[in-house]
Write a protein that holds these residues in place. Sequence first.
Motif, PDB file in Angstrom:
ATOM      1  N   GLN A  69       0.832  -1.206   0.000  1.00 12.15           N
ATOM      2  CA  GLN A  69       0.000   0.000   0.000  1.00 12.15           C
ATOM      3  C   GLN A  69       0.868   1.258   0.000  1.00 12.15           C
ATOM      4  N   VAL A  70       0.498   2.214  -0.842  1.00 10.61           N
ATOM      5  CA  VAL A  70       1.224   3.479  -0.915  1.00 10.61           C
ATOM      6  C   VAL A  70       0.277   4.608  -0.543  1.00 10.61           C
ATOM      7  N   GLY A  71       0.746   5.505   0.299  1.00 11.74           N
ATOM      8  CA  GLY A  71      -0.050   6.673   0.669  1.00 11.74           C
ATOM      9  C   GLY A  71      -1.129   6.344   1.676  1.00 11.74           C
ATOM     10  N   ASN A  72      -2.093   7.278   1.823  1.00 15.18           N
ATOM     11  CA  ASN A  72      -3.195   7.149   2.774  1.00 15.18           C
ATOM     12  C   ASN A  72      -2.666   6.987   4.195  1.00 15.18           C
ATOM     13  N   LYS A  73      -1.642   7.788   4.533  1.00 14.60           N
ATOM     14  CA  LYS A  73      -1.067   7.754   5.877  1.00 14.60           C
ATOM     15  C   LYS A  73      -1.040   9.164   6.461  1.00 14.60           C
ATOM     16  N   ARG A  74      -1.015   9.240   7.767  1.00 10.43           N
ATOM     17  CA  ARG A  74      -0.913  10.524   8.447  1.00 10.43           C
ATOM     18  C   ARG A  74       0.497  11.070   8.266  1.00 10.43           C
ATOM     19  N   VAL A  75       0.590  12.262   7.682  1.00  7.70           N
ATOM     20  CA  VAL A  75       1.892  12.849   7.358  1.00  7.70           C
ATOM     21  C   VAL A  75       1.957  14.258   7.941  1.00  7.70           C
ATOM     22  N   THR A  76       3.083  14.601   8.524  1.00  2.00           N
ATOM     23  CA  THR A  76       3.308  15.949   9.041  1.00  2.00           C
ATOM     24  C   THR A  76       4.476  16.589   8.300  1.00  2.00           C
ATOM     25  N   VAL A  77       4.232  17.768   7.750  1.00  2.00           N
ATOM     26  CA  VAL A  77       5.289  18.535   7.094  1.00  2.00           C
ATOM     27  C   VAL A  77       5.622  19.717   7.992  1.00  2.00           C
ATOM     28  N   LYS A  78       6.873  19.827   8.386  1.00  7.05           N
ATOM     29  CA  LYS A  78       7.278  20.866   9.330  1.00  7.05           C
ATOM     30  C   LYS A  78       7.819  22.091   8.605  1.00  7.05           C
ATOM     31  N   ASN A  79       7.763  23.211   9.310  1.00  7.03           N
ATOM     32  CA  ASN A  79       8.336  24.476   8.836  1.00  7.03           C
ATOM     33  C   ASN A  79       7.805  24.889   7.460  1.00  7.03           C
ATOM     34  N   VAL A  80       6.484  24.833   7.332  1.00 12.10           N
ATOM     35  CA  VAL A  80       5.834  25.360   6.130  1.00 12.10           C
ATOM     36  C   VAL A  80       5.585  26.852   6.365  1.00 12.10           C
ATOM     37  N   THR A  81       5.995  27.687   5.442  1.00  9.80           N
ATOM     38  CA  THR A  81       5.905  29.133   5.629  1.00  9.80           C
ATOM     39  C   THR A  81       4.526  29.653   5.233  1.00  9.80           C
ATOM     40  N   VAL A  82       3.953  30.472   6.109  1.00  8.56           N
ATOM     41  CA  VAL A  82       2.705  31.167   5.785  1.00  8.56           C
ATOM     42  C   VAL A  82       3.054  32.330   4.866  1.00  8.56           C
ATOM     43  N   PHE A  83       2.568  32.286   3.642  1.00  4.67           N
ATOM     44  CA  PHE A  83       2.898  33.342   2.682  1.00  4.67           C
ATOM     45  C   PHE A  83       1.963  34.538   2.830  1.00  4.67           C
ATOM     46  N   ARG A  84       0.675  34.259   2.987  1.00  9.53           N
ATOM     47  CA  ARG A  84      -0.292  35.348   3.074  1.00  9.53           C
ATOM     48  C   ARG A  84      -1.503  34.883   3.876  1.00  9.53           C
ATOM     49  N   VAL A  85      -2.119  35.808   4.608  1.00 10.41           N
ATOM     50  CA  VAL A  85      -3.321  35.526   5.395  1.00 10.41           C
ATOM     51  C   VAL A  85      -4.436  36.443   4.923  1.00 10.41           C
TER      52      VAL A  85
END
Length: 203
Positions: free
Chosen positions: A159-175
């Motif tokens: 099985q590939v994918g469909n897993k809980r993944v956390t990506v760290k240090n993603v930059t907020v570009f605009r709010v």
Amino acid sequence: MIGKKVGMTHVYDDDGRYIPVTVVEAGPCSVTQVKTLENDGYEAVQIGFGETRETRLTQAQLGHLGDNSPLRHLREFRVTGDTGVAVGDTVTAGVFEPGQNVSVTGTSKGKGFAGVMKRHGFHGGKRTHGQSDRERAPGSVGAGTTPGRVFKGTRMAGQVGNKRVTVKNVTVFRVLEERNVVLLKGPVPGNNGSIVLMKPGSN
């Protein structure tokens, strides 16, 4: 913050550079429970996102929500110390600032059952010398008499994918607070329309 991944697009910064961004509908989220060390043994804040019909919830869920509107998604975030929030408060996209780093957690896209080349990046077998059926095969998975077995964790098809993944240090570009939208630099895990969790990261 709980959000919904809307999709990807691109914007241009002040210097005219092309920036790929992920659009996330961030909130508004309602505080449904505040857990304390005295009452619960740990400190956390539970928030809800996405209104739904009362008929979709059980009586226990409605009782837990109390005066809050029926909410589809409930998630709990660990906190330290007094956060200054109370049950019934609303958390909006305004809690994030451009340039801030966040950790984004979601469920990655499911790719189904896949072989070792797609799943692990294997090169495959030779395309010549009569090996007509070995192009995408994994090859040997273990030795002979010693050890006489296949080791746990050996990379194989599955099985590939469909897993809980956390990506760290993603930059907020605009709010875009008035629209409850946050633009995150680069991709985040999950399909369009999937739920993502955003937490402050290290800057």
